[in-house]
Design an enzyme around this catalytic site. Structure first.
Site, PDB file in Angstrom:
ATOM      1  CG  HIS A 140      63.318  31.507  47.194  1.00 47.53           C
ATOM      2  ND1 HIS A 140      62.786  31.815  48.429  1.00 47.53           N
ATOM      3  CD2 HIS A 140      63.171  32.625  46.437  1.00 47.53           C
ATOM      4  CE1 HIS A 140      62.353  33.060  48.419  1.00 47.53           C
ATOM      5  NE2 HIS A 140      62.574  33.574  47.221  1.00 47.53           N
ATOM      6  CD  GLU A 143      63.841  28.141  49.559  1.00 47.55           C
ATOM      7  OE1 GLU A 143      62.641  27.827  49.359  1.00 47.55           O
ATOM      8  OE2 GLU A 143      64.178  29.279  49.935  1.00 47.55           O
ATOM      9  NE  ARG A 198      65.980  34.972  48.149  1.00 48.98           N
ATOM     10  CZ  ARG A 198      65.185  34.725  49.177  1.00 48.98           C
ATOM     11  NH1 ARG A 198      65.395  33.670  49.947  1.00 48.98           N
ATOM     12  NH2 ARG A 198      64.172  35.539  49.462  1.00 48.98           N
ATOM     13  CG  HIS A 267      59.477  29.188  50.502  1.00 49.69           C
ATOM     14  ND1 HIS A 267      60.304  30.067  49.831  1.00 49.69           N
ATOM     15  CD2 HIS A 267      58.217  29.487  50.091  1.00 49.69           C
ATOM     16  CE1 HIS A 267      59.583  30.858  49.052  1.00 49.69           C
ATOM     17  NE2 HIS A 267      58.305  30.528  49.199  1.00 49.69           N
ATOM     18  CD  GLU A 341      60.626  29.371  54.734  1.00 49.38           C
ATOM     19  OE1 GLU A 341      61.522  28.562  54.425  1.00 49.38           O
ATOM     20  OE2 GLU A 341      60.473  30.483  54.180  1.00 49.38           O
TER      21      GLU A 341
END
Length: 380
Positions: A140, A143, A198, A267, A341
């Site tokens: 993405h 990020e 994104r 991510h 994440e």
């Protein structure tokens, strides 16, 4: 709710399955206390507040003016890049463009480059078709902390080989492939047009909007719950499985190799360590081992700066999603499939200040190494 107010028209926001003025909420958190971060443009601030208050939903303002953070980030990048040019020393403490990422590693010691796409992938030295680990960053594009962490990690592996016994043992027994910028077209777009972009930049006839969410494009219950058929959605799954060149490159390479033992997708943000499944509530057959390993990994990560992580299956930890990379990897026989994440939990979100790059990379390295060491010591 955490409400990010954006007084200047900047973003088209999408969040949770219900319609909210001009905003569509495209995921439903599975934890009752999990906050939802909402971007609201200037002209809809009052309507947003009224909607939340009318429905008895409490909220707090995280970022009063997102554009201020964007401009501050841009100023810092210009200053850092000037200093980097003057000192002629590559800095791992700033965000780099895709061109800089490629040029930096064209002559990296102890790592050699194999070109699978117009961008580069890195792999440790060693024999052919040995047991291998796959780690991709920045699928993405907004990020940015992902590719920045990947750059630091690649340098760490290169510099620690022959010095750190664990790194040396790992690279002597297994290969490590790092895809530092998984979505290069999108990443380029975030540096030059829209910082909050994104998706990919693919265009398809008949679609109203550009781009596909590459992490909904894998063959793992494709087009199921948690992915959208609306091309304007942030979670648009694309016209077909593996339609995105970025996804197809990964799938073809991983399948062609045939001996990957670890698949990790980096991510941001939320400080989570996730494992399959996202598309079904059925537990993975290796759930207990993956859950125990997640605890070990997040404990190691937290030991450095005290950064707390929550861990568990995607669906029960954050939300339902279909077509994700790690669900595909696990269903393809790669047991140790995880999604990190990274920082933070919403204070800065995707605009994590550059001063947090090194601390994020350092702590993530500790958690990541626990997974890689476990795979090394538990062959299957």
């Amino acid at each position: 709710f955490d409400l990010l107010l954006v007084p200047r028209p900047l973003l088209r926001s999408t969040i949770c399955g219900c319609t909210f003025s001009h905003y569509t909420l495209n995921y439903t958190p599975n934890l009752a206390l999990l906050p939802i971060d909402v971007h609201v443009s200037g002209e809809h601030i009052q309507a947003a507040k009224a909607f939340l208050e009318l429905n008895g939903l409490s909220y707090s303002v995280l970022i009063e003016d997102l554009q201020v953070l964007l401009e501050e980030e841009k100023r810092e990048m210009i200053a850092s890049r000037t200093e980097e040019r003057n000192t002629r020393i590559f800095s791992y403490a700033i965000y780099h463009t895709v061109e800089e990422v490629k040029s930096t590693y064209n002559s990296t010691l102890r790592l050699y480059i194999t070109s699978l796409m117009p961008y580069k992938h890195f792999k440790s030295t060693g024999g052919n078709n040995r047991p291998a680990n796959w780690i991709n960053f920045g699928i993405h594009s907004r990020e940015w902390i992902g590719p920045a962490t990947g750059l630091w990690f690649a340098n760490k592996l290169a510099s620690e080989y022959g010095k750190d016994p664990s790194v040396t043992s790992l690279l002597d027994k297994m290969d490590i492939y790092l895809e530092l910028v998984t979505n290069p077209d999108g990443y380029y777009f975030t540096h030059n047009e829209n910082r909050m972009w994104r998706k990919t930049r693919a265009k398809y006839s008949g679609n109203l909007c550009i781009g596909v969410d590459p992490n909904r494009n894998f063959d793992a219950n494709f087009a199921g719950p948690g992915a959208s058929s609306n091309s304007c959605s942030e979670t648009y799954h694309g016209p077909s499985v593996n339609s995105e060149k970025e996804v197809k490159a990964i799938v073809d390479f991983v399948k062609g190799h045939g001996n990957f033992k670890v698949f990790i997708d980096m991510h941001s943000y939320s400080q989570l360590l996730l494992f399959p499944y996202g598309y079904t509530s059925t537990k993975a057959k290796d759930h207990d081992e993956l859950n125990a390993l997640s605890k070990v990994s997040t404990t190691a990560l937290r030991s450095l700066y005290g950064t707390p992580y929550v861990y568990g299956p995607i669906l029960t930890t954050i939300y339902q999603s279909s077509g994700s990379s790690i669900d595909w990897a696990y269903d393809s026989g790669i047991k140790y499939a995880f999604c990190f994440e990274l920082r933070d939990t919403g204070r800065y979100g995707f605009l994590l200040p550059a001063k947090q790059i090194i601390p994020t990379a350092e702590e993530t390295y500790l958690g990541l190494m626990k997974i890689l060491e476990h795979a090394r010591d538990n062959p299957y």
